[in-house]
Design a protein around this motif. Sequence first.
Motif, PDB file in Angstrom:
ATOM      1  N   LYS B 140       0.809  -1.214   0.000  1.00 48.90           N
ATOM      2  CA  LYS B 140       0.000   0.000   0.000  1.00 48.90           C
ATOM      3  C   LYS B 140       0.848   1.273   0.000  1.00 48.90           C
ATOM      4  N   THR B 141       2.098   1.179   0.409  1.00 48.12           N
ATOM      5  CA  THR B 141       2.906   2.401   0.436  1.00 48.12           C
ATOM      6  C   THR B 141       3.900   2.468  -0.728  1.00 48.12           C
ATOM      7  N   MET B 142       4.100   1.338  -1.383  1.00 47.21           N
ATOM      8  CA  MET B 142       5.057   1.294  -2.494  1.00 47.21           C
ATOM      9  C   MET B 142       4.706   2.313  -3.583  1.00 47.21           C
ATOM     10  N   ILE B 143       3.396   2.555  -3.792  1.00 44.93           N
ATOM     11  CA  ILE B 143       2.959   3.412  -4.895  1.00 44.93           C
ATOM     12  C   ILE B 143       3.525   4.820  -4.823  1.00 44.93           C
ATOM     13  N   SER B 144       3.803   5.313  -3.623  1.00 47.28           N
ATOM     14  CA  SER B 144       4.278   6.699  -3.569  1.00 47.28           C
ATOM     15  C   SER B 144       5.760   6.809  -3.204  1.00 47.28           C
ATOM     16  N   VAL B 145       6.498   5.720  -3.350  1.00 49.88           N
ATOM     17  CA  VAL B 145       7.960   5.812  -3.234  1.00 49.88           C
ATOM     18  C   VAL B 145       8.472   6.239  -4.598  1.00 49.88           C
ATOM     19  N   SER B 146       9.251   7.295  -4.658  1.00 47.03           N
ATOM     20  CA  SER B 146       9.697   7.733  -5.976  1.00 47.03           C
ATOM     21  C   SER B 146      10.693   6.728  -6.549  1.00 47.03           C
ATOM     22  N   ALA B 147      10.655   6.606  -7.880  1.00 47.33           N
ATOM     23  CA  ALA B 147      11.417   5.543  -8.529  1.00 47.33           C
ATOM     24  C   ALA B 147      12.914   5.733  -8.363  1.00 47.33           C
ATOM     25  N   ASP B 148      13.392   6.961  -8.408  1.00 48.75           N
ATOM     26  CA  ASP B 148      14.825   7.166  -8.208  1.00 48.75           C
ATOM     27  C   ASP B 148      15.013   8.289  -7.208  1.00 48.75           C
ATOM     28  N   GLY B 156      13.173   7.779  -2.743  1.00 42.91           N
ATOM     29  CA  GLY B 156      13.626   6.448  -3.099  1.00 42.91           C
ATOM     30  C   GLY B 156      13.578   5.507  -1.923  1.00 42.91           C
ATOM     31  N   GLY B 157      13.002   5.965  -0.824  1.00 42.98           N
ATOM     32  CA  GLY B 157      12.910   5.121   0.357  1.00 42.98           C
ATOM     33  C   GLY B 157      11.556   5.242   1.014  1.00 42.98           C
ATOM     34  N   CYS B 158      11.310   4.366   1.953  1.00 41.34           N
ATOM     35  CA  CYS B 158      10.026   4.307   2.623  1.00 41.34           C
ATOM     36  C   CYS B 158      10.296   4.124   4.116  1.00 41.34           C
ATOM     37  N   LEU B 159       9.505   4.807   4.942  1.00 43.33           N
ATOM     38  CA  LEU B 159       9.764   4.765   6.381  1.00 43.33           C
ATOM     39  C   LEU B 159       9.001   3.606   7.016  1.00 43.33           C
ATOM     40  N   LEU B 160       9.747   2.744   7.691  1.00 49.61           N
ATOM     41  CA  LEU B 160       9.119   1.653   8.449  1.00 49.61           C
ATOM     42  C   LEU B 160       9.065   2.075   9.907  1.00 49.61           C
ATOM     43  N   ARG B 164       5.766  -1.178  19.925  1.00 53.86           N
ATOM     44  CA  ARG B 164       5.426  -2.410  20.611  1.00 53.86           C
ATOM     45  C   ARG B 164       4.074  -2.978  20.160  1.00 53.86           C
ATOM     46  N   ASN B 165       3.147  -2.056  19.846  1.00 50.85           N
ATOM     47  CA  ASN B 165       1.812  -2.551  19.507  1.00 50.85           C
ATOM     48  C   ASN B 165       1.333  -2.126  18.111  1.00 50.85           C
ATOM     49  N   SER B 166       2.245  -1.684  17.254  1.00 57.13           N
ATOM     50  CA  SER B 166       1.788  -1.370  15.905  1.00 57.13           C
ATOM     51  C   SER B 166       2.921  -1.442  14.893  1.00 57.13           C
ATOM     52  N   LEU B 167       2.505  -1.683  13.642  1.00 57.63           N
ATOM     53  CA  LEU B 167       3.464  -1.695  12.545  1.00 57.63           C
ATOM     54  C   LEU B 167       2.914  -0.773  11.474  1.00 57.63           C
ATOM     55  N   GLY B 168       3.745   0.133  10.976  1.00 55.40           N
ATOM     56  CA  GLY B 168       3.252   1.052   9.955  1.00 55.40           C
ATOM     57  C   GLY B 168       4.334   1.425   8.963  1.00 55.40           C
ATOM     58  N   MET B 169       3.899   1.923   7.824  1.00 58.18           N
ATOM     59  CA  MET B 169       4.847   2.421   6.828  1.00 58.18           C
ATOM     60  C   MET B 169       4.298   3.707   6.209  1.00 58.18           C
ATOM     61  N   VAL B 170       5.210   4.619   5.873  1.00 62.38           N
ATOM     62  CA  VAL B 170       4.843   5.868   5.223  1.00 62.38           C
ATOM     63  C   VAL B 170       5.793   6.095   4.058  1.00 62.38           C
ATOM     64  N   SER B 171       5.240   6.605   2.956  1.00 64.06           N
ATOM     65  CA  SER B 171       6.126   6.973   1.861  1.00 64.06           C
ATOM     66  C   SER B 171       5.593   8.228   1.194  1.00 64.06           C
TER      67      SER B 171
END
Lengths: 390, 379
Positions: B140-148, B156-160, B164-171
Amino acid sequence: MELTARVQALVAELQLADAIIDRDQPRNDLIHLEVVGDSLQFTSQGHSLLLRTTCPVEVVSGGAIAVPMRRLLAYLQLFPADTEMRIAATETDTAKVTLVRSETRIPGLAGESYDVGLEPRLDTGQPAPAEMMPEESVELPADLLLAALNHTIFSVADEQSHYTIEGAQLIVHRDKIGMVSTDGHRLSLYLRQVSAGTVQEDLQCLISRKAMSELKRILEQCEDDDEPSRVEFAVDERQIYFQTPRRLLVSQRLGGRFPEYNRVMPKEFNATLDLDKETFAPVLRRVSLFSERRSSAVRFDIENGEMKMQAQVFGDDADMLHSEESISVDYAGDPIRVGFNARYILDFMQICTGGAFRLHIGDPRSAALMEIPDKDPGTDYRYVLMPIRV
Amino acid sequence: MEVKFRAQDLFSELALAQGIVDRKTTIPVLGHVLIEADDDRLKLSVSDLELSLRTSCQAEISAAGSATVPLQWLHDYFRLLPPDSEVSISASAGDTVEVILGSARSRLRGGDAKKFPDLPTLPQDTASLPLGILASAIRKTMISVSADSGPYTYQGGCLLMLARNSLGMVSTDGHRLSLYSEQASLAGLSEECRCLIPRKAMLNLEKVLAVAAVPDGEEGAVDFAQDGNHIFFRSGRRLLTCQKMTAAFPEYARVLPDESEISISREFATDDLAATLRRVDQFAPQESHAVQFVLDDGELRVTAKTALSGESEATVPTEYEGDRFQVGFSARSVLDFLGVCDSENVTLGFKDPESVAQLSVPGLAEGKQHRYVIMPIRQ
């Protein structure tokens, strides 16, 4: 001009035009649409080819317009095939396309400013496609023509083969009809017997590779449409014509003279092997992965009931890649060693749908012959292959 | 070295390895896969120096040893083998590797295993991440990671983000931002952790997770660890290692609109909206894909216009009674979200024509969050 139709009816005709119109002119890929009777007529042209087709529609008013073909096609393909659509030409030479909850305007060109003409120009005085045909034409069975195209198109020379004729020879004889093609390294000949009276006069002419692939597409589409399977064929000094009930393909004639293929046919062989595609093709495909890319040379050693295939690529000092595999064959004669381009043999495998095929090998310097033994009666297909040194 | 195994077992790993190896590499050994026969497994390693994958397949070992083999060759060859065929590979002194399948013998020039770069080792302390949630977050977050990598170092990266009680990613690529998070208990996580994962690592991690063998009824887990320079993901026998990106990720929370700021919010059927956008997008400018969204009198009207290609308009019925509201967006950006939202309906939320719009999924389960924020395009 205004009419309604189903999306799929237009898409089918536009897709046929897609291969005709050259891609190197992306901004000038116009297709001419004209209401003729209760049909819509499509005219498209590319380098040395012209295609005129029709499809039945509900006509509201007559007229013509030229529109960018690929844009219209890409748009219509995004709708379900049986969607009802309406297309109208506006006063500003714009095509107004209306479908469920959508309205789109695509700027085009006035119908009369679309210039029909191959180089040299076609006589376009007559609007109806049938009337563009020369009066004298020959009727060919569509299934025969399609089979002949499938069996010969892959061995037509392309730019890389440095062979003068980039097309196949269409053979229409009183007792047999077919095609033959060659690129100098191999030759495909497909002929089928026809009953007397089908053709009054022997004739043959060259068909370009591009015309062949378009004709193939048209005949496949006709099969999908369940159209009567007949093709009118005609030829004049400049052009050749193929007309199915709804579609006409016109191609410029190719210059050049096709070689005397009967003289190339090998007659004497040292060995005849009956082989099976299922066991032969995967092995050859694997071994050829280890061959020189340009030649795809694979060496065949046949002796004592075994056929060994071998390929290698040489690196700096010794062989860098090497592969050998063997399959058993029914052969007990003298040992044979011969090399072939694996790609050419794999091309033949594509049309060898039944599985069984026959390979005749002569001496290592003369041509080999491949055949499909259980072809339909009356059909003659021969694939001649020059060996390469290994 | 001499090993025997089933062709399919090796091929599935080679297919994963293909994603790591850079075809245009100028260092020959990086175009090779390192194969090591040890115990009862054939181990495989590939690396592009920043990203590496180690995996293995079941094998019968007659003689231990190691060699490197050009990956592309091995992959192309194994693709042509019947999946169930038994294959053996042997490497003797010199660089020659021999592959034997029944009567077929093939030789190719390999390389010296000692030249293969050393790969980082998995640290002792690992945290366990739920496989399904990690896979969704990546998708779901891959779409807004810029290609280069662009002008900003975080690109070109995504934040993981692990807590303790949650997992999330932002890009984000500067024009849009994707956020996905889900509640989960992450066993073994010693402290909250945020790290930037390069795009190539995400792509390959997604592939590794997709083929992970998760027993029926179980959730599946991925071991996560990091050391000074590297991030590690282990899924079963496969270990993916990537170099950390050092850049600082922007303060994304400031970009997210507050729920109270969203003045217009409407729900649409995903498929219907996507089909409409795809059609109108045909007539939008090629670079920007700019289309206009007009809310007016009980419908959403989507329009696009270019001088050359023409104009198109399509409508989607919706309950809207207020003043005419118009805003422009990249159709491609909206379609990207519709492609990964995995929901029959989506909610479009607007504040005003100059502010970001928010796309979200209505009726998400408690603890889940999936938001997508896009910048408007001025006319």
